[in-house]
Enzyme design. Structure first.
Site, PDB file in Angstrom:
ATOM      1  N   ASP A  35       0.793  -1.226   0.000  1.00 41.71           N
ATOM      2  CA  ASP A  35       0.000   0.000   0.000  1.00 41.71           C
ATOM      3  C   ASP A  35       0.833   1.287   0.000  1.00 41.71           C
ATOM      4  O   ASP A  35       1.767   1.425   0.794  1.00 41.71           O
ATOM      5  CB  ASP A  35      -0.878   0.051   1.250  1.00 41.71           C
ATOM      6  CG  ASP A  35      -1.752  -1.169   1.408  1.00 41.71           C
ATOM      7  OD1 ASP A  35      -1.745  -2.044   0.530  1.00 41.71           O
ATOM      8  OD2 ASP A  35      -2.454  -1.243   2.435  1.00 41.71           O
ATOM      9  N   GLU A 217     -10.547  -1.691   3.758  1.00 39.18           N
ATOM     10  CA  GLU A 217      -9.219  -1.174   4.089  1.00 39.18           C
ATOM     11  C   GLU A 217      -8.997   0.167   3.397  1.00 39.18           C
ATOM     12  O   GLU A 217      -9.710   0.546   2.466  1.00 39.18           O
ATOM     13  CB  GLU A 217      -8.128  -2.159   3.659  1.00 39.18           C
ATOM     14  CG  GLU A 217      -8.167  -3.475   4.416  1.00 39.18           C
ATOM     15  CD  GLU A 217      -6.971  -4.365   4.091  1.00 39.18           C
ATOM     16  OE1 GLU A 217      -6.366  -4.870   5.051  1.00 39.18           O
ATOM     17  OE2 GLU A 217      -6.653  -4.555   2.902  1.00 39.18           O
TER      18      GLU A 217
END
Length: 519
Positions: A35, A217
């Site tokens: 990420d 998320e």
């Protein structure tokens, strides 16, 4: 992230693969990344922090890596910014410039950069097994960081409370910091407020809604003017989901609505199924509802997209992780594994009576024109475009009227004998754009990699508009001026560099065709 390092580790490392190294997409030098974190613009530099394993090329040992750029295309990697240790892994989060010195980590004249990140506490520590939000700060422009000595600053005693995105709210409720985070396994976005980044009060929550079968998320929340009108502003809430995305595995959805400083209220047009997709028992009905969700990207390989803080001229620019948790640890690249998408500027536009995000890749001006043609007819005899160059990315712009053709296709990174290639096609009978990588090259490293992704695309006055960016191991497609996006990784053979354009079942008219390259 919930991946298991031991379960995901390949038995043997792949051979070094420099030909798959992207020309204009960020990769770590020789380690794993996932990420994007802490995206921020400060003192002339774009800072990209990211989930990083400093010791290997699979997920684990989570820390924040760091890279900077002046143009969002060429990046310089720096040493690890915030390192995990024996007590915590450093999971995702965000960075703000504390202009008002609310945290007292810097000064008004020299504001600190403050990272708000998730501490994933290890077994046997005081917060064993929980995830909570912590701070680190930098007083040298983001190059070195110190963890706050009173971490964590916010806990819910939860095992899955993570991914804080923090921004400064200015509105009817006042002026304060807002944190947008998730209770991942409850499919909830939770909102908190703070005056000093250290003490947080609960505001509200949103969800479950739409794609809610997997964990939620990496949320983000920001306002954008609709059609460029500052008097008509909407808020966009990005929520990434894994698994359960439209193309399978991980992906990003978004909602359009309003945020009043306390709660986010989605527009009715943002809700595909008021009771949530996971509660729809009928598979056909669930699939239809999935198509009605608002997806950032219809491809397999765009996840955890978040936006920059303090971007110049109030631009809203996002970057995503170009991968999918279905096969992320098995990608056939070495010594690095994984890359980021191109930076994309976001706008809100009225599309067929609804408010939708449009995305434009940030490409700059340093492009070398390879070919450009005027209007011509295209039939079954394929037209060869300039080949893809090793070590460079290629940009293909096309405007096509399908006419009587049943199908128009662009074959990318094809082998000389035609046995390999990634096929982007538009089918007129169902108005769908499909990106097919089933014969793109190396697809055997994971059973879920060979795939074809499709999205509904309505023609505009009978015209299909395509902007295609082909890098060494990826294809990003922006259709209809960025209203529909598909992103897929591909791993072509060493000699697969040919690009072709063709029509099937009739003739099409090519109104515009331009090919350029950049590195």
């Amino acid at each position: 992230m919930s991946s298991s390092l031991d379960a995901a580790r390949p038995e043997t490392a792949p051979a070094v693969t420099p030909r798959f190294r992207p020309a204009i997409h960020f990769t770590a030098r020789d380690t794993w990344l996932n990420d994007p974190n802490g995206l921020v613009f400060h003192d002339g530099l774009y800072h990209l922090f990211f989930q990083n394993n400093p010791f290997g090329s699979v997920w684990g040992n989570m820390s924040w890596g760091h890279a900077t750029s002046t143009d969002l295309l060429q990046w310089t990697e720096h040493p690890v910014a915030i390192a995990g240790d024996e007590t915590e892994d450093i999971f995702s989060g965000s960075v703000v410039v504390d202009h008002g010195n609310t945290s007292e980590f810097g000064s008004i004249e020299s504001p600190a950069l403050v990272a708000v990140y998730t501490s994933a506490f290890k077994a046997g520590t005081i917060h064993s097994g929980t995830q909570a939000q912590s701070l680190a700060y930098s007083t040298d422009g983001g190059m070195t960081w110190r963890k706050y000595d009173q971490n964590p600053v916010l806990t819910r005693n939860s095992e899955h409370f993570r991914d804080p995105k923090v921004f400064r709210y200015e509105g009817p409720q006042g002026s304060f910091w807002v944190m947008v985070a998730v209770e991942a396994q409850q499919q909830k976005v939770v909102f908190y407020r703070s005056d000093d980044l250290k003490t947080w009060d609960f505001l509200s929550h949103f969800g479950p809604a739409n794609a809610d079968a997997g964990e939620w998320e990496c949320p983000d929340l920001f306002p954008l003017a609709v059609d460029g009108d500052p008097g008509n502003t909407a808020w966009v809430l990005i929520v990434n989901v894994n698994p359960g995305a439209v193309a399978g595995g991980s992906g990003g959805q978004y909602f359009v609505g309003q945020f009043d400083g306390v709660r986010f209220l989605p527009d009715a047009g943002s809700l595909a199924a008021p009771t949530g997709l996971s509660s729809i028992a009928d598979a056909e009905a669930a699939a239809a509802a999935m198509q009605q969700c608002l997806w950032l990207d219809w491809g397999r390989d765009c996840y955890a997209s978040v936006s920059f803080s303090d971007a110049p001229d109030n631009r809203r620019i996002i970057i995503g992780w170009m991968n999918n948790w279905d096969y992320a640890n098995q990608l056939p690249t070495a010594p690095w594994r994984s890359s980021m998408t191109l930076a994309r500027e976001l706008r809100l536009s009225s599309v067929s009576g609804a408010t939708r995000l449009v995305q434009h890749p940030v490409l700059g001006e340093a492009k070398e024109e390879l070919s450009e043609t005027g209007s011509f007819e295209l039939g079954s005899e394929a037209l060869r475009l300039p080949d893809a160059f090793p070590g460079r990315a290629q940009v293909i712009q096309a405007e096509i009227k399908p006419g009587t053709a049943e199908r128009v296709e662009v074959k990318l990174l094809a082998s000389p004998d035609g046995s390999q290639g990634t096929v982007l096609s538009y089918t007129t009978s169902n108005s769908r754009l499909t990106l097919d990588r089933t014969r793109s090259g190396d697809t055997t490293f994971h059973e879920k990699f060979a795939s074809a992704e499709s999205a509904p695309v309505a023609l505009e006055d009978g015209v299909l508009k395509l902007l295609i960016i082909v890098d060494q191991s990826s294809v990003e497609v922006f259709a209809q001026d960025g209203t529909v996006v598909l992103t897929d990784l591909v791993f072509p053979g060493a000699n697969s560099q040919e690009n072709w354009l063709a029509a099937e079942g009739g003739t099409a008219t090519v109104l515009k065709l331009a090919v350029s390259s950049l590195a």
